[in-house]
Every structure is written in structure tokens, then in C-alpha cells.
Design a protein around this motif. Structure first.
Motif, PDB file in Angstrom:
ATOM      1  N   LEU A 165       3.578  -2.439   3.337  1.00 21.70           N
ATOM      2  CA  LEU A 165       4.677  -1.754   2.659  1.00 21.70           C
ATOM      3  C   LEU A 165       5.211  -2.631   1.540  1.00 21.70           C
ATOM      4  CD1 LEU A 165       6.646  -0.665   5.863  1.00 21.70           C
ATOM      5  CD2 LEU A 165       5.179   0.817   4.480  1.00 21.70           C
ATOM      6  N   ARG A 217       0.828  -1.205   0.000  1.00 23.56           N
ATOM      7  CA  ARG A 217       0.000   0.000   0.000  1.00 23.56           C
ATOM      8  C   ARG A 217       0.864   1.257   0.000  1.00 23.56           C
ATOM      9  NH1 ARG A 217      -2.764  -3.317   3.825  1.00 23.56           N
ATOM     10  NH2 ARG A 217      -4.797  -4.014   3.043  1.00 23.56           N
ATOM     11  N   HIS A 218       2.070   1.131   0.542  1.00 24.49           N
ATOM     12  CA  HIS A 218       2.999   2.252   0.592  1.00 24.49           C
ATOM     13  C   HIS A 218       4.350   1.780   0.067  1.00 24.49           C
ATOM     14  CE1 HIS A 218       0.041   4.325   3.116  1.00 24.49           C
ATOM     15  NE2 HIS A 218      -0.034   3.212   3.832  1.00 24.49           N
TER      16      HIS A 218
END
Length: 377
Positions: A214, A61-62
Motif C-alpha cells: 500500500l 501497489r494500491h
């Protein structure tokens, strides 16, 4: 957060397949190709380093800070040291393992001409009917071992014509056995059990259609058994790395035989306290059976990554292993626990929130403000 199920059959199948592929350090191309095939099936992007290690990525997501999980594909092995006039082969180890565990090992000799010959590693005095008590009195050392090759060759000229040469790789057969009670016996569970657990964790995420919190690199190294490990495989944007390796079952150790073991320190020193505590928190949150342990005579991919100058946090999680670097045994429950922790780690929030620096919150440790104050003064 509901746990994602681990496909135990897939984990077991991957481990069996990996154990049947010879991959002593320095001869890992075949096992690398196999793992690349599995990553292709899961639609996980990867690249190969110049030396042939695998750097895969599961987008999260990041993008930052990126995480990494590492396990090694290479195993212990041996090499032809010399060709004897009686048709036997002198042998030296690849990696660090005791000669007493080599005695009786079934092996394959991999020649430059593509031929593969089978054989057995034996002590120089192997027959009690001939040598009587001298069999027991001879030293356990690599200088006292030789390979008996399964070919009608009892002269050096015959071996030469077959293509046998000094420097030929010798792979040691795993001879894996999976019991109905969940035990797994064989050589090279270190670290192919870790690789199988990592593949099973990746599959759990993909099957669920989930992204990790992540970006997460899956690193498959190819020279851990000779000390190189993850020294060359990391990108500069990786902030933390979790290595997977074996935890030894022995007196004075606290390894969890049917769960995952979190190493607090090995021979290279303590692991990162923040990352280690984070993993312990994941185990508690997800109710994963675990223990903590310290290993005095042991190092992993994490040590080589730090020694190469990488500014990263490192941690080590372990599957249980009895008789490491010998006739090894683990249990499927321990491997599933490792996979559960890897899934929980990839789904977990970043180690530090945005307002925190490397040793705590800005309010608790106002390093930037102190620096500005010093400059202004």
C-alpha cells in the motif's frame, strides 16, 4: 516471502551522522535538511509541513488505505534561562529529562548572531576540593545547575557582547560510541536510532526495486519530546500508523534487548489490537526476534496523533534502549530487527480484506444489513 537484506553499514552511518547534528525540539532545521538529502538520494518524494516536519511517500501497489510510519527527529535539550554576573548561565530543560543526567553534559550554546559556544552543565557546587561533602548533599534539580561557557568571559557584560541572550538554544552533545561488539552508546538514540532504522528499511525496498503493498508515508516529526509529535502531520487518507521509539531495558520490563519490542500499551492506553497482532504476525512469518511489553510512564507520536482527532489505528514498535533520556545504550541487532519489521510491514497485505469492515467480516458482524433492517422496520 524472502526477507530483504538490511544494509547494516548504511544504518550505522546514518545513525552516526544524525547523532552529530544538534536538534533539540524547536531547533530542527539542520537535521530536517539532512534527512531530506537522504530521501533525495533514494528518489523518495516528500513535502515539508508549515512547521518543518517531513511527510514522504513510497507509492505502493494500491493507493488506499494508506499506511504511515513515524519517528521523531527532535531530541532533548536545554535553553538559557538567565545570564549570571559571574559569567555562568542559568539553564532550563527542553523536553522532560532529569537534572541528574544533565550534570557533566557537554553542550553548545546557539546564539541569534550565528555564534556557537561550547560549555559544560555543572552543579552549583562542583568541586569537592572546595565544598567537601556539600557536593553530595546538594539537591539534583535544574535550579541547581549552571552552564560554564568555554570562553574567557567571567562577567555579564562580556557574555552580552558575545551575543549570548536569554532564550538561546542549548544542544547537548551526543558523544556517540560504536563498539566492536555492536553496542551503541550516546545521548539522543531516542529517537535517532528509530530514524536510522526507518531510512535503512526504505533503502532495502528501493535497492530491491520493490513497491510496498500500500502507499506508505514516512513521517519524520520534530516536536515529540515536547508532546506535539504527529498531531499535525497526517493526511486524512492514512488508515494506520506505526510509530518507532525506544523500549526501556529495566527490571519489570519485557523489552527485547537484541530484537524488536512491540508495545501493547503505554501511558495513553492500549494500541490497536488488530494492527498490533498484524505486526506480531509479520515477526513470526519473517522470523524476527521480538517481545511484547507494556510501558506505564511513556507516550509516543501515536498518542499525539490520536489526541489531535485522527481516526486511525496506531501501533508502537521499539528498539531496545538502556537508561532512556540519560546515557543511552542500544545494540545494532535491535535496530536491524526494527528495520526488518518495517520492511515486512510495508510488504504485508492490507490489515483487512475488501469484504471486511473495521471489526471483522460482514458475515460475522453484519452491521450494514442490521442498519438496513432497522430502517425498513
Amino acid at each position: 516471502m524472502t526477507q530483504l537484506p538490511i544494509d547494516t553499514d548504511y544504518l550505522r552511518e546514518q545513525l552516526r551522522a544524525l547523532l552529530l547534528i544538534p536538534s533539540p525540539s524547536g531547533m530542527t532545521d539542520d537535521v530536517v535538511r539532512y534527512v531530506c538529502g537522504e530521501l533525495d538520494k533514494m528518489d523518495i518524494r516528500y513535502e515539508l509541513t508549515r512547521r518543518g516536519a517531513i511527510r514522504a511517500i513510497i507509492p505502493g501497489r494500491h493507493e488506499s488505505p494508506r499506511r504511515a510510519i513515524a519517528a521523531h527527529l527532535d531530541t532533548l535539550g536545554a535553553m538559557v534561562k538567565g545570564i549570571k554576573r559571574d559569567g555562568r548561565l542559568r539553564v532550563v530543560p527542553i523536553g522532560h529529562w532529569n537534572a541528574r543526567f544533565a550534570e557533566g553534559a557537554r553542550v553548545k550554546i546557539h546564539c541569534d548572531n550565528g555564534q556557537i559556544y561550547q560549555g559544560t552543565i555543572l552543579p552549583l557546587k562542583a568541586s569537592g576540593h572546595t565544598y567537601n561533602t556539600e557536593v553530595d548533599a546538594q539537591p539534583s534539580s535544574w535550579d541547581n545547575l549552571e552552564i560554564r561557557i568555554d570562553e574567557p568571559a567571567n562577567q555579564i557584560e562580556q557574555l552580552w557582547s558575545m551575543g549570548v541572550r536569554v532564550g538561546d538554544f542549548v544542544s547537548v552533545d551526543s558523544n556517540p560510541e560504536f563498539t566492536e561488539k555492536g553496542f551503541i552508546n550516546g545521548r539522543h538514540l531516542d529517537d535517532k536510532a528509530g530514524v536510522a532504522s526507518m531510512l535503512a528499511a526504505a533503502k532495502a525496498l528501493r535497492d530491491a526495486g520493490e513497491e510496498p503493498e500500500l502507499d506508505c508515508h514516512l513521517l519524520f516529526t520534530i516536536s515529540e519530546e515536547v508532546g506535539v509529535g504527529a498531531s499535525h502531520i497526517l493526511h486524512g487518507d492514512v488508515a494506520e500508523m506505526v510509530s518507532i521509539d525506544n523500549g526501556t531495558i529495566a527490571p519489570e520490563q519485557n523489552t527485547c534487548e537484541y530484537g524488536v519490542t512491540i508495545a501493547m500499551q503505554d501511558s495513553s492506553g492500549p494500541f490497536d489490537r488488530h494492527l498490533t497482532q498484524h505486526l506480531i504476525g509479520v515477526c513470526k512469518r519473517d522470523e524476527i526476534e521480538f517481545s511484547r511489553d507494556v510501558f506505564k510512564f511513556y507516550r509516543s507520536d501515536a498518542a499525539s496523533a490520536l489526541e489531535a482527532g485522527n481516526d486511525i489505528r496506531t501501533a508502537l514498535i521499539c528498539f531496545a534502549l538502556d537508561a532512556s533520556h540519560g546515557w543511552e545504550r542500544s545494540h545494532i541487532r535491535s535496530l536491524v530487527s526494527v528495520a526488518d519489521l518495517l520492511v515486512g510491514y510495508m510488504r504485508s497485505k492490507p490489515l483487512f480484506a475488501e469484504h471486511e469492515n473495521v471489526i471483522g467480516s460482514d458475515e460475522e458482524y453484519p452491521l450494514i444489513h442490521d442498519t438496513e433492517r432497522l430502517r425498513s422496520s
